[in-house]
Design a protein around this motif. Structure first.
Motif, PDB file in Angstrom:
ATOM      1  N   PHE A 270       0.965  -1.175  -0.085  1.00  0.00           N
ATOM      2  CA  PHE A 270      -0.135  -0.179   0.022  1.00  0.00           C
ATOM      3  C   PHE A 270       0.994   1.233  -0.022  1.00  0.00           C
ATOM      4  CE2 PHE A 270      -2.825  -3.246   1.755  1.00  0.00           C
ATOM      5  CZ  PHE A 270      -3.849  -3.052   1.264  1.00  0.00           C
ATOM      6  N   GLU A 271       0.700   1.992  -0.925  1.00  0.00           N
ATOM      7  CA  GLU A 271       1.544   3.281  -1.128  1.00  0.00           C
ATOM      8  C   GLU A 271       0.617   4.467  -1.496  1.00  0.00           C
ATOM      9  OE1 GLU A 271       4.214   4.750  -0.884  1.00  0.00           O
ATOM     10  OE2 GLU A 271       5.793   2.948  -0.911  1.00  0.00           O
ATOM     11  N   GLY A 272       0.886   5.689  -1.052  1.00  0.00           N
ATOM     12  CA  GLY A 272       0.339   6.855  -1.445  1.00  0.00           C
ATOM     13  C   GLY A 272       0.652   7.847  -0.184  1.00  0.00           C
ATOM     14  N   CYS A 273       0.044   9.224  -0.519  1.00  0.00           N
ATOM     15  CA  CYS A 273       0.305  10.321   0.489  1.00  0.00           C
ATOM     16  C   CYS A 273       0.194   9.994   1.711  1.00  0.00           C
ATOM     17  CB  CYS A 273      -0.423  11.473  -0.467  1.00  0.00           C
ATOM     18  SG  CYS A 273      -0.262  13.015   0.463  1.00  0.00           S
ATOM     19  N   ASP A 274       0.819  10.570   2.627  1.00  0.00           N
ATOM     20  CA  ASP A 274       0.250  10.595   3.994  1.00  0.00           C
ATOM     21  C   ASP A 274      -1.235  10.883   4.169  1.00  0.00           C
ATOM     22  OD1 ASP A 274       3.079   9.614   4.652  1.00  0.00           O
ATOM     23  OD2 ASP A 274       3.560  11.988   5.273  1.00  0.00           O
ATOM     24  N   GLY A 275      -1.661  10.299   4.915  1.00  0.00           N
ATOM     25  CA  GLY A 275      -3.411  10.880   5.130  1.00  0.00           C
ATOM     26  C   GLY A 275      -4.216  10.259   4.014  1.00  0.00           C
ATOM     27  N   ALA A 276      -3.637   9.394   3.115  1.00  0.00           N
ATOM     28  CA  ALA A 276      -4.732   8.748   1.841  1.00  0.00           C
ATOM     29  C   ALA A 276      -5.750   7.829   2.614  1.00  0.00           C
ATOM     30  CB  ALA A 276      -3.649   8.500   0.752  1.00  0.00           C
ATOM     31  N   GLY A 277      -4.872   6.889   3.638  1.00  0.00           N
ATOM     32  CA  GLY A 277      -5.629   5.922   3.984  1.00  0.00           C
ATOM     33  C   GLY A 277      -4.807   4.635   4.101  1.00  0.00           C
ATOM     34  N   LYS A 278      -3.519   4.703   3.714  1.00  0.00           N
ATOM     35  CA  LYS A 278      -2.815   3.330   3.516  1.00  0.00           C
ATOM     36  C   LYS A 278      -2.848   2.608   5.154  1.00  0.00           C
ATOM     37  CE  LYS A 278       0.754   5.569   2.974  1.00  0.00           C
ATOM     38  NZ  LYS A 278       0.357   6.822   3.402  1.00  0.00           N
ATOM     39  N   THR A 279      -2.507   3.286   6.036  1.00  0.00           N
ATOM     40  CA  THR A 279      -2.554   2.228   7.290  1.00  0.00           C
ATOM     41  C   THR A 279      -3.755   1.659   7.423  1.00  0.00           C
ATOM     42  OG1 THR A 279      -0.939   3.873   8.233  1.00  0.00           O
ATOM     43  CG2 THR A 279      -2.075   2.749   9.835  1.00  0.00           C
ATOM     44  N   THR A 280      -4.949   2.494   7.540  1.00  0.00           N
ATOM     45  CA  THR A 280      -6.243   1.628   8.033  1.00  0.00           C
ATOM     46  C   THR A 280      -6.393   0.485   6.996  1.00  0.00           C
ATOM     47  OG1 THR A 280      -7.159   3.907   8.562  1.00  0.00           O
ATOM     48  CG2 THR A 280      -8.579   2.050   7.769  1.00  0.00           C
TER      49      THR A 280
ATOM     50  N   ALA B 200      -1.177  18.231  -3.350  1.00  0.00           N
ATOM     51  CA  ALA B 200      -1.371  17.932  -4.856  1.00  0.00           C
ATOM     52  C   ALA B 200      -0.029  17.549  -5.443  1.00  0.00           C
ATOM     53  CB  ALA B 200      -2.066  19.251  -5.404  1.00  0.00           C
ATOM     54  N   VAL B 201       1.186  18.234  -5.382  1.00  0.00           N
ATOM     55  CA  VAL B 201       2.178  17.967  -5.886  1.00  0.00           C
ATOM     56  C   VAL B 201       2.751  16.559  -5.256  1.00  0.00           C
ATOM     57  CG1 VAL B 201       4.821  18.435  -5.844  1.00  0.00           C
ATOM     58  CG2 VAL B 201       3.333  20.378  -6.009  1.00  0.00           C
ATOM     59  N   ILE B 202       2.554  16.091  -4.123  1.00  0.00           N
ATOM     60  CA  ILE B 202       2.871  14.900  -3.755  1.00  0.00           C
ATOM     61  C   ILE B 202       1.990  13.644  -4.483  1.00  0.00           C
ATOM     62  CG2 ILE B 202       2.670  13.065  -1.672  1.00  0.00           C
ATOM     63  CD1 ILE B 202       3.430  15.803   0.137  1.00  0.00           C
ATOM     64  N   CYS B 203       0.747  13.879  -4.488  1.00  0.00           N
ATOM     65  CA  CYS B 203      -0.039  13.313  -5.145  1.00  0.00           C
ATOM     66  C   CYS B 203       0.164  13.109  -6.843  1.00  0.00           C
ATOM     67  CB  CYS B 203      -1.830  13.657  -5.270  1.00  0.00           C
ATOM     68  SG  CYS B 203      -2.377  13.446  -3.481  1.00  0.00           S
ATOM     69  N   ASP B 204       0.646  14.028  -7.294  1.00  0.00           N
ATOM     70  CA  ASP B 204       1.227  14.076  -8.625  1.00  0.00           C
ATOM     71  C   ASP B 204       2.248  13.015  -8.835  1.00  0.00           C
ATOM     72  OD1 ASP B 204      -0.935  15.631  -9.666  1.00  0.00           O
ATOM     73  OD2 ASP B 204       0.176  17.675  -9.908  1.00  0.00           O
ATOM     74  N   ARG B 205       3.204  13.244  -8.025  1.00  0.00           N
ATOM     75  CA  ARG B 205       4.720  12.602  -7.931  1.00  0.00           C
ATOM     76  C   ARG B 205       4.181  11.136  -7.708  1.00  0.00           C
ATOM     77  NH1 ARG B 205       9.473  15.642  -6.860  1.00  0.00           N
ATOM     78  NH2 ARG B 205       8.814  17.558  -8.114  1.00  0.00           N
ATOM     79  N   TYR B 206       3.291  10.704  -6.947  1.00  0.00           N
ATOM     80  CA  TYR B 206       2.928   9.316  -6.892  1.00  0.00           C
ATOM     81  C   TYR B 206       2.217   8.836  -7.999  1.00  0.00           C
ATOM     82  CZ  TYR B 206       3.786   7.917  -1.898  1.00  0.00           C
ATOM     83  OH  TYR B 206       4.433   7.774  -0.831  1.00  0.00           O
TER      84      TYR B 206
END
Length: 165
Positions: free
Chosen positions: A15-25, A134-140
């Protein structure tokens, strides 16, 4: 919450993505569902050999669920340190290792405003503005475009406030 029944067909789930996207859950729910080892990748100190670190983790036996993994280095490293500690060749090798372990990558995303709300709700010390998120999400998105050429990628959008935190 997103159903995790689809996960039973895999031995390794990243599971990967921006902090706060919901990965840990999602990762915790999945690991519990599969009775798998949950590996939460934290910020690593400077000088850490990330390629060897993740290679060793992928050498473990049994089912593995990663709550963040090596792909985050390719996003956050350049943004916050000006460079990454992994090369494209390292990434490609590690992606192939996940595939060899009957693995899948899960790109967890959410709208930038929802991510910011979640980060604020959990009391993050550094609360990025919407543009930075938004920049972090674009990089992902860019990193996952490359990963899709080598591995299966599932995208999960946790856009409802109650889906993941």
């Amino acid at each position: 919450m997103v159903a995790v029944d689809w996960t039973t067909g895999y031995d390794t789930i990243v599971f990967e993505g921006c902090d706060g996207a919901g990965k840990t859950t999602l990762a915790e729910t999945t690991a519990q569902h599969l009775n798998a080892t949950l590996i939460h990748s934290m910020l690593t100190p400077p000088g850490t050999d990330l390629f060897t670190t993740y290679s060793c983790l992928l050498d473990r036996t049994g089912r593995l669920v990663f709550d963040r993994c090596f792909l985050s280095e390719l996003v956050y490293g350049p943004l916050y340190r000006g460079h990454t500690r992994l090369t494209y060749q390292h990434m490609a090798t590690l992606v192939r290792r996940v595939v060899t372990r009957n693995g899948i990558f899960v790109h967890v995303t959410a709208p930038a405003a929802e991510i910011r709300r979640r980060l604020a709700a959990r009391g993050e010390r550094h609360l990025p503005d919407i543009e930075e998120i938004a920049v972090i999400c674009d990089r992902y998105d860019d990193v996952f475009r490359a990963v899709r050429t080598m591995a299966q990628v599932l995208q999960i959008t946790t856009d409802h406030p109650d889906e993941a935190a």
